[in-house]
Design a protein around this motif. Sequence first.
Motif, PDB file in Angstrom:
ATOM      1  N   TRP A   1     -17.713 -28.108  44.823  1.00 29.18           N
ATOM      2  CA  TRP A   1     -17.890 -28.845  46.073  1.00 29.18           C
ATOM      3  C   TRP A   1     -16.782 -28.540  47.075  1.00 29.18           C
ATOM      4  O   TRP A   1     -16.983 -28.677  48.273  1.00 29.18           O
ATOM      5  N   ARG A   2     -15.610 -28.148  46.592  1.00 26.62           N
ATOM      6  CA  ARG A   2     -14.471 -27.917  47.493  1.00 26.62           C
ATOM      7  C   ARG A   2     -14.777 -26.889  48.586  1.00 26.62           C
ATOM      8  O   ARG A   2     -14.501 -27.143  49.760  1.00 26.62           O
ATOM      9  N   PRO A   3     -15.346 -25.702  48.256  1.00 26.95           N
ATOM     10  CA  PRO A   3     -15.651 -24.749  49.336  1.00 26.95           C
ATOM     11  C   PRO A   3     -16.695 -25.297  50.316  1.00 26.95           C
ATOM     12  O   PRO A   3     -16.625 -25.036  51.516  1.00 26.95           O
ATOM     13  N   ALA A   4     -17.636 -26.065  49.805  1.00 27.80           N
ATOM     14  CA  ALA A   4     -18.664 -26.641  50.680  1.00 27.80           C
ATOM     15  C   ALA A   4     -18.060 -27.691  51.611  1.00 27.80           C
ATOM     16  O   ALA A   4     -18.398 -27.745  52.799  1.00 27.80           O
ATOM     17  N   VAL A   5     -17.176 -28.518  51.077  1.00 29.75           N
ATOM     18  CA  VAL A   5     -16.511 -29.522  51.907  1.00 29.75           C
ATOM     19  C   VAL A   5     -15.644 -28.835  52.956  1.00 29.75           C
ATOM     20  O   VAL A   5     -15.656 -29.210  54.133  1.00 29.75           O
ATOM     21  N   SER A   6     -14.908 -27.803  52.548  1.00 29.78           N
ATOM     22  CA  SER A   6     -14.061 -27.059  53.479  1.00 29.78           C
ATOM     23  C   SER A   6     -14.890 -26.420  54.593  1.00 29.78           C
ATOM     24  O   SER A   6     -14.545 -26.516  55.772  1.00 29.78           O
ATOM     25  N   ALA A   7     -16.001 -25.776  54.227  1.00 34.16           N
ATOM     26  CA  ALA A   7     -16.874 -25.156  55.225  1.00 34.16           C
ATOM     27  C   ALA A   7     -17.452 -26.204  56.172  1.00 34.16           C
ATOM     28  O   ALA A   7     -17.550 -25.980  57.380  1.00 34.16           O
ATOM     29  N   THR A   8     -17.817 -27.350  55.629  1.00 39.53           N
ATOM     30  CA  THR A   8     -18.411 -28.402  56.445  1.00 39.53           C
ATOM     31  C   THR A   8     -17.367 -29.028  57.365  1.00 39.53           C
ATOM     32  O   THR A   8     -17.674 -29.350  58.519  1.00 39.53           O
ATOM     33  N   LEU A   9     -16.139 -29.188  56.886  1.00 42.83           N
ATOM     34  CA  LEU A   9     -15.067 -29.686  57.757  1.00 42.83           C
ATOM     35  C   LEU A   9     -14.823 -28.719  58.910  1.00 42.83           C
ATOM     36  O   LEU A   9     -14.592 -29.138  60.048  1.00 42.83           O
ATOM     37  N   HIS A  10     -14.869 -27.421  58.609  1.00 45.20           N
ATOM     38  CA  HIS A  10     -14.706 -26.409  59.646  1.00 45.20           C
ATOM     39  C   HIS A  10     -15.824 -26.549  60.675  1.00 45.20           C
ATOM     40  O   HIS A  10     -15.594 -26.566  61.885  1.00 45.20           O
ATOM     41  N   CYS A  11     -17.045 -26.669  60.183  1.00 39.83           N
ATOM     42  CA  CYS A  11     -18.211 -26.839  61.053  1.00 39.83           C
ATOM     43  C   CYS A  11     -18.095 -28.134  61.854  1.00 39.83           C
ATOM     44  O   CYS A  11     -18.347 -28.168  63.058  1.00 39.83           O
TER      45      CYS A  11
END
Length: 153
Positions: free
Chosen positions: A12-22
């Motif tokens: 989930w960490r990469p997905a959360v990071s990508a979503t925070l960026h978005c």
Amino acid sequence: MVHDAPADAVGWRPAVSATLHCLTGCAIGEVLGMVLATWWGWGNWPSVVLSVVLAFFFGYGLTMSSVLRASVPFGRAVRVALAADTLSIAVMEIVDNAVIVLVPGALAAGLADLLFWGSLVVSLVVAFVITVPVNRWMIARGRGHAVVHEFHH
């Protein structure tokens, strides 16, 4: 990144990071669009359109800036940003604007109203929660922000 890996293989960490960026790009564009449209006295739908356009602009811009820092040519940076962010921003904007439209009076609220700012915050939180699994799914398939990570050395 493993291509076409099961979503469970991607944390989930990469997905959360990508979503925070978005979310960062979307929030900048969304808030700026709503503030400007409210300040200019625009109606509901022009406000939404301006916010969506600015959300995509700032979302793509943030990704492009990081890719360009890796000495990637401009044209390729544009293609990387489009591949990395289009679905994520689209989902975030659909959810975000749906929430704002559904909150009674949110689009008519003024800049000094708690309803204006509260509905923006709630809409971005809901959009974030719904977009994280989308980004996780894309990263598991070597898409979305998985295409950006090759430029972060």
